[in-house]
Scaffold this motif. Structure first.
Motif, mmCIF file in Angstrom:
data_model
loop_
_atom_site.group_PDB
_atom_site.id
_atom_site.type_symbol
_atom_site.label_atom_id
_atom_site.label_comp_id
_atom_site.label_asym_id
_atom_site.label_seq_id
_atom_site.Cartn_x
_atom_site.Cartn_y
_atom_site.Cartn_z
ATOM 1 N N THR A 1 -12.628 7.932 -35.427
ATOM 2 C CA THR A 1 -13.750 7.914 -34.570
ATOM 3 C C THR A 1 -12.945 8.348 -33.358
ATOM 4 N N ASN A 2 -14.070 9.656 -32.754
ATOM 5 C CA ASN A 2 -13.223 10.037 -31.449
ATOM 6 C C ASN A 2 -12.239 10.941 -31.557
ATOM 7 N N ASP A 3 -11.259 11.282 -32.708
ATOM 8 C CA ASP A 3 -9.762 11.034 -32.880
ATOM 9 C C ASP A 3 -8.978 9.912 -33.252
ATOM 10 N N TYR A 4 -9.681 8.995 -33.121
ATOM 11 C CA TYR A 4 -8.796 7.562 -33.004
ATOM 12 C C TYR A 4 -8.940 7.427 -34.925
ATOM 13 N N GLU A 5 -7.539 7.006 -35.228
ATOM 14 C CA GLU A 5 -7.859 6.501 -36.659
ATOM 15 C C GLU A 5 -8.385 5.191 -36.355
ATOM 16 N N THR A 6 -9.238 4.754 -37.540
ATOM 17 C CA THR A 6 -10.380 3.811 -37.250
ATOM 18 C C THR A 6 -10.379 3.107 -38.715
#
Length: 381
Positions: free
Chosen positions: A290-295
């Motif tokens: 999500t938004n380049d964050y691992e989620t």
């Protein structure tokens, strides 16, 4: 059909468990119990107020008051009893696995189709809240293009009878057909195939393992070495302790498999992974970016089930009673769209027997080879 009357074949542990479950299902009545041990059948009948007891299951099949038969005996007895029930015009619910070999499982499925009756196969994982949640994520496309699934049901010390529970029949090819690969592997293989919409199997590879067949190391087993050795010898144990493998499916997915009664390895969770997300089960988690964050998101299946239970009316799918036995009765009554547990169990048997055949031949095998090499393990009655 307002009421479904059921005849239970087998008055042992499974017969008792199924009879107890039906007692909680509206619209279901256990009307008869059959077992060669007529005393055991009588005890079960008295416990659950079942009016008819038979020493011969064939006599029960002649009972016009029985709509459906529940087969609760050892694996290699499933084929003759299920086929006879279909030929008598009954619907059939069968304990897992569907049979002790693919050949026998296919014969049961063919008999169901010829009779135009429903075939249900016991797999409690398919209606678990986590499975329904995972199925929602798959069906809604949240995972993207699926490429990989993992099926795991593994215990460190849990061989039937040898480790202190169950009967010797579980560890005998003569009665069971195999060990943990088909005893407990069938649950998670079936669940993964269900989440993947039960694609055809193309190829299978596998390896089985036998630990401590001939001797025990007291430093590993502990002070009861002699007890375990005695039970191992008494049982006639001739199946695997663990099995691993992988199947290549027609949709391009790779399904990895581990099933063990006895294997010193940490637990893993079932998983389905795609191009835009992945899920792991028990507990249900969704992995993505999500938004380049691992989620990683923990899915609240309990709240979802409660909310859906207030809104839904279809039995077998609602939160107040989401059991396989409700779903089976609703299937026979024609009130729900059935989960194809028979088709899933047959496909699972192809994977499981593929693991055995691959181990025997020392190479990967095709689905056609599994079919061509499968032999009946059915007991003649």
């Amino acid at each position: 059909m307002d009421e479904v009357t059921i005849g239970v074949i087998g008055a042992g542990n499974r017969g008792e468990t199924h009879s107890e479950a039906y007692a909680e299902v509206p619209g279901a009545t256990v009307a008869a119990v059959a077992d060669v041990d007529e005393d055991a059948a009588q005890r079960l009948a008295e416990r659950y107020d079942v009016p008819e007891v038979y020493a011969d299951f064939r006599a029960m099949l002649d009972d016009s008051g029985v709509d459906a038969v529940d087969v609760c005996v050892h694996n290699n007895l499933h084929r003759p009893m299920a086929v006879a029930a279909f030929e008598a015009g009954k619907h059939v619910f069968c304990e897992k696995p569907l049979a002790g070999s693919y050949a026998d499982a296919k014969a049961i499925a063919d008999a169901a189709e010829a009779a135009g009756k429903h075939l249900g196969v016991q797999n409690e994982t398919l209606l678990a809240p986590e499975t329904r949640g995972a199925k929602t994520f798959v069906d809604e496309g949240n995972l993207g293009e699926i490429s990989y699934a993992r099926s795991v049901y593994s215990r460190r010390r849990g061989r039937p009878y040898v480790d202190g529970y169950g009967t010797p029949a579980f560890v005998s090819k003569e009665s069971a057909g195999g060990g943990p690969v088909i005893d407990i592997g069938t649950y998670e293989i079936g669940r993964m195939l269900y989440l993947l919409d039960n694609p055809d199997v193309e190829r299978v590879n596998g390896k089985t393992f036998e630990f401590y067949r001939d001797s025990y190391d007291e430093s590993l087993v502990g002070p009861n070495t002699d007890v375990y050795e005695d039970r191992l010898e008494d049982s006639g144990f001739d199946v695997e302790d663990a099995g691993t493998g992988a199947a290549r499916l027609a949709d391009g997915t790779r399904l990895e498999i581990r099933a063990a009664w006895h294997m010193y390895q940490s637990d893993e969770r079932g998983a389905v992974v795609g191009s835009t997300g992945g899920i792991e089960l028990d507990p249900l988690e969704f992995h993505t970016t999500t938004n380049d964050y691992e989620t990683t998101a923990r899915i609240d299946v309990d709240e979802y089930e409660t909310r859906q239970g207030r809104l839904a009316s279809e039995r077998g799918y609602t939160a107040d009673r989401p059991t396989q036995f409700d779903h089976w009765i609703e299937t026979v009554r024609g009130d729900v769209e059935p989960i194809p547990t028979g088709d899933i169990a047959l496909n699972s048997m192809l994977v499981m027997e593929g693991i055995y055949l691959s181990d025997e031949l020392g190479r990967e095998v095709s689905a056609d080879e599994v079919v061509d090499n499968s032999e009946s393990r059915s007991v003649d009655l």
